[in-house]
Design an enzyme around this catalytic site. Structure first.
Site, PDB file in Angstrom:
ATOM      1  CG  ASP A  73       8.743 -12.011  -4.515  1.00 14.70           C
ATOM      2  OD1 ASP A  73       9.179 -13.091  -4.081  1.00 14.70           O
ATOM      3  OD2 ASP A  73       7.538 -11.736  -4.569  1.00 14.70           O
ATOM      4  CB  CYS A 125       1.307  14.790   1.075  1.00 11.22           C
ATOM      5  SG  CYS A 125       0.486  14.462  -0.489  1.00 11.22           S
ATOM      6  CB  CYS A 148      -3.373  13.868   3.288  1.00 13.43           C
ATOM      7  SG  CYS A 148      -1.938  13.873   2.219  1.00 13.43           S
ATOM      8  CG  ASP A 180       7.439 -18.562  -1.359  1.00 13.00           C
ATOM      9  OD1 ASP A 180       8.134 -17.803  -2.075  1.00 13.00           O
ATOM     10  OD2 ASP A 180       6.310 -18.236  -0.942  1.00 13.00           O
ATOM     11  CB  CYS A 183      -3.012  16.751  -0.591  1.00 19.16           C
ATOM     12  SG  CYS A 183      -3.321  15.008  -0.930  1.00 19.16           S
ATOM     13  CB  ALA A 227      -0.255 -17.070   0.276  1.00 18.04           C
TER      14      ALA A 227
HETATM   15 ZN   LIG Z   1      -1.711  13.804   0.032  1.00 18.31          ZN
END
Ligand SMILES: [Zn+2]
Length: 655
Positions: free
Chosen positions: A84, A271, A269, A119, A274, A186
């Site tokens: 960016d 993952c 979750c 920009d 988790c 934006a």
């Molecule tokens: Zn997770």
């Protein structure tokens, strides 16, 4: 540089080529803070990352290292990197000390893959005057950046605040420039304040004016809640600083919202993080340590959502996923309802055939592109003078025609009786009224809706029956429909002799051809004496031959549409006027087309503007000589805009 693989709605999966490797889109780009990054995002599945060239430029140490060794070494990522330009800092702090040429040259110097011009991110709800002034600077700088770019791919950001016409104007202007990608800028303030309806306007008024062949990046969209909806509007790239910003705040991202650690009794979750830790484990940790673990969860679940979206596009059930996701928050549901106002744009990009059945998940489903397209086509179909409307039982309707008709009502009068000039249609949700002859065509046969009908669907059927009734001399309607849909009919009707309902095969193939290729196609293909061959196993129509045993067309079992043979293509070509059903290729590719090789988009010079993806098309040269026929992989706008990749999968050449 960019190619489409699969399509669904305005969404697409694709491949973006950069000098440091390919990116499979839709893709999420984790934001990497140069010099501060602690998480290995590549290990978690990042194919591309985004970092800030301005931050590197401003810090002497970082600038020196990046200038000498390149940005890939600096942030320790060997895949594609987007940078960016400092516009964010400009919008936050009002001033920055770098010029547009300097920032482009710097991005070239540090070897970024995709760079961005400087920009002006005009926020929502400024005055029109401000939005216009800043937009002109954004467009000028995009033009200017072309003079300074050498190797990098260029981002040109669509601005225009919350003025839809300015967004469209900006997209049109940037589309003329030789740049490769288009961020939509934006929009963070809109997302932060849950203004998703405004976000739909901003994205749709940008996307519908941008070239289809360039990836679009919804800048600053890092919450997985929004991914499915944004992809369905045609966004291909997302960036996430959210994974770390939310973690900083002890918040867990999920496609259905956000969880706060302080409220968690269970991990949200499955993952790695988790499964390994409990909320108590995390609460008892040092903030620094915990933050990285939550950030890792946030990335895991965000990448998982992107994978689910890609699979949905491949399966053709992206809109079912969007309908699920948008039920996570009333503002999102509102935005999804608002998206229906753009159905005319969306329909053009929605493939004619998908692998999945259409699932009705609520009144919003009635506004989907498939329903809109079908009703538009239905109104244009050749009509008989009398219509019999029946309630549907099992699909396909022709296999389960009722033996006897119950109580009937009618509207209008006719001198005809029995089944003379009588069209039979079935009432069904979500497609409303379906002619008996089209009962195997996708998605009229391939859909599911609840047996208990909601009020909106009832109203939809009632309106549709009232509308269709105007086109016929006489409409006869089954009594139970009168009650269920509150039609208010009182003129009872009886057939003089008991009516034996049956499907005429010639009518069926003619109707399907008219529906598929346009009015007159049925007569073009099937006027001669025919031999209709049915499947021994299923009893369904399979092949249509002429009386000299030449195959004209085959009805595909999966979607009930016709695939042409050489004879069929010739017949259609001779009777349907140019440019209907046609894709025109240039002279160079003519020999390849004749050999039956697939058609690449860059060789197409014109085509029927009504072509959708997954449509059977005729391939002709500039003199409208038939060369081959095949299936479109893209819609007409995409076929004409893309310069790489296949446009038509040729079935047969040598005609
Ligand atoms: Zn997770």
């Amino acid at each position: 540089m960019f190619q489409i693989k699969n399509k669904d709605s305005l969404g697409r999966t694709g491949i973006l080529k950069t000098k440091n490797g390919i990116v499979k889109t839709p893709a999420l780009m984790p934001v990497i803070h140069p010099g501060k990054q602690k998480i290995n995002v590549k290990k978690l599945g990042a194919e591309i990352v985004i970092t800030n060239a301005y931050i590197i430029y401003k810090n002497e140490e970082l600038r020196e290292k990046a200038s000498l060794e390149g940005v890939h070494k600096l942030i320790n990522f060997d895949g594609p990197i987007m940078t960016d330009s400092g516009s964010f800092q400009l919008s936050e702090y009002g001033d920055i000390d770098i010029t547009n040429p300097e920032v482009i040259e710097f991005q070239e110097l540090i070897g970024t893959d995709i760079g961005t011009s400087l920009d002006i991110p005009t926020p929502p709800n400024v005055t029109r005057n401000q939005a216009e002034k800043e937009l002109e600077i954004t467009i000028e700088r995009a033009q200017e950046s072309l003079k300074y770019r050498n190797e990098i791919l260029l981002n040109s950001v669509v601005q225009g605040s919350t003025f839809n016409d300015l967004r469209s104007y900006c997209a049109d202007e940037l589309g003329k420039l030789d740049v490769e990608l288009h961020p939509i800028g934006a929009v963070v303030p809109l997302m932060e304040s849950y203004r998703y309806t405004d976000l739909v306007d901003v994205v749709m008024s940008s996307v519908t004016h941008l070239p289809d062949s360039r990836p679009r990046h919804l800048m600053g969209a890092g919450h997985p809640m929004i991914f499915a909806l944004a992809v369905a509007m045609g966004c291909d790239l997302f960036d996430s600083a959210a994974y770390i910003l939310y973690a900083e705040d002890d918040r867990f991202l999920s496609p259905s919202g956000t969880y706060k650690l302080e409220n968690l009794q269970e991990m949200p979750c499955s993952c790695e993080i988790c499964c390994k830790y409990t909320p108590d484990d995390l609460r008892s940790m040092e903030k620094k340590e915990r933050k990285l673990l939550i950030a890792e969860h946030n990335l895991n679940i965000s990448f998982a959502e992107i994978r689910i979206i890609k699979q949905a596009i491949a399966d053709g059930n992206l809109m079912e996923l969007v309908e699920q996701r948008c039920r996570a928050h009333p503002r999102l549901l509102e935005a999804y309802r608002h998206l229906a106002n753009y159905v005319d744009d969306i329909e053009k990009y929605d493939p004619l055939y998908k692998k999945s059945a259409f699932f009705y998940s609520g009144p919003e489903s009635l506004k989907r592109a498939e329903v809109y397209r079908y009703l538009n086509k239905l109104y244009k179909m050749p009509k008989k003078s009398r219509l019999l409307i029946l309630s549907s039982s099992r699909k396909p309707y022709s296999t389960y025609l009722p033996e006897k008709l119950g109580k009937l009502y009618h509207i209008g009068t006719s001198t005809k009786s029995g089944d003379e000039d009588l069209q039979i249609m079935f009432v069904d949700i979500p497609f409303g009224l379906i002619p008996l002859e089209l009962d195997e065509v996708y998605p009229l046969a391939q859909n599911e809706s609840p047996v208990i009908t909601d009020e909106t669907a009832c109203e939809f059927i009632k309106n549709l029956i009232e509308q269709v009734t105007e086109d016929y001399e006489e409409v006869i309607i089954e009594g139970n429909l009168n009650e269920k849909f509150d039609l208010g009919l009182y003129c009872e009707y009886e057939f003089k002799e008991e009516l034996k309902l049956k499907l005429d095969e010639k009518d069926k193939i003619t109707s399907v051809a008219d529906y598929q290729f346009g009015k007159g196609a049925g007569a073009a293909l099937f006027e001669s004496k025919l031999d209709i061959v049915k499947s021994k196993k299923t009893g369904k129509i399979r092949h249509v031959y002429d009386d000299a045993e030449n195959l004209i067309a085959t009805m595909r079992a999966s979607d009930g549409f016709f695939v042409l043979s050489k004879e069929g293509a010739r017949r259609l070509h001779s009777r349907m006027e140019y440019p209907q059903n046609r894709v025109v290729v240039n002279q160079d590719s003519e020999p390849f087309a004749r050999e039956g090789k697939s058609i690449f988009a860059k060789f197409v010079i014109d085509c029927d503007r009504n072509i959708r993806a997954s449509e059977e098309v005729l391939i002709v040269n500039e003199n409208d000589e038939l060369l081959a026929f095949g299936k479109s992989l893209l819609n007409s706008a995409e076929i004409l805009d893309f310069k790489v990749g296949q446009a038509i999968k040729t079935r047969k050449g040598g005609i």
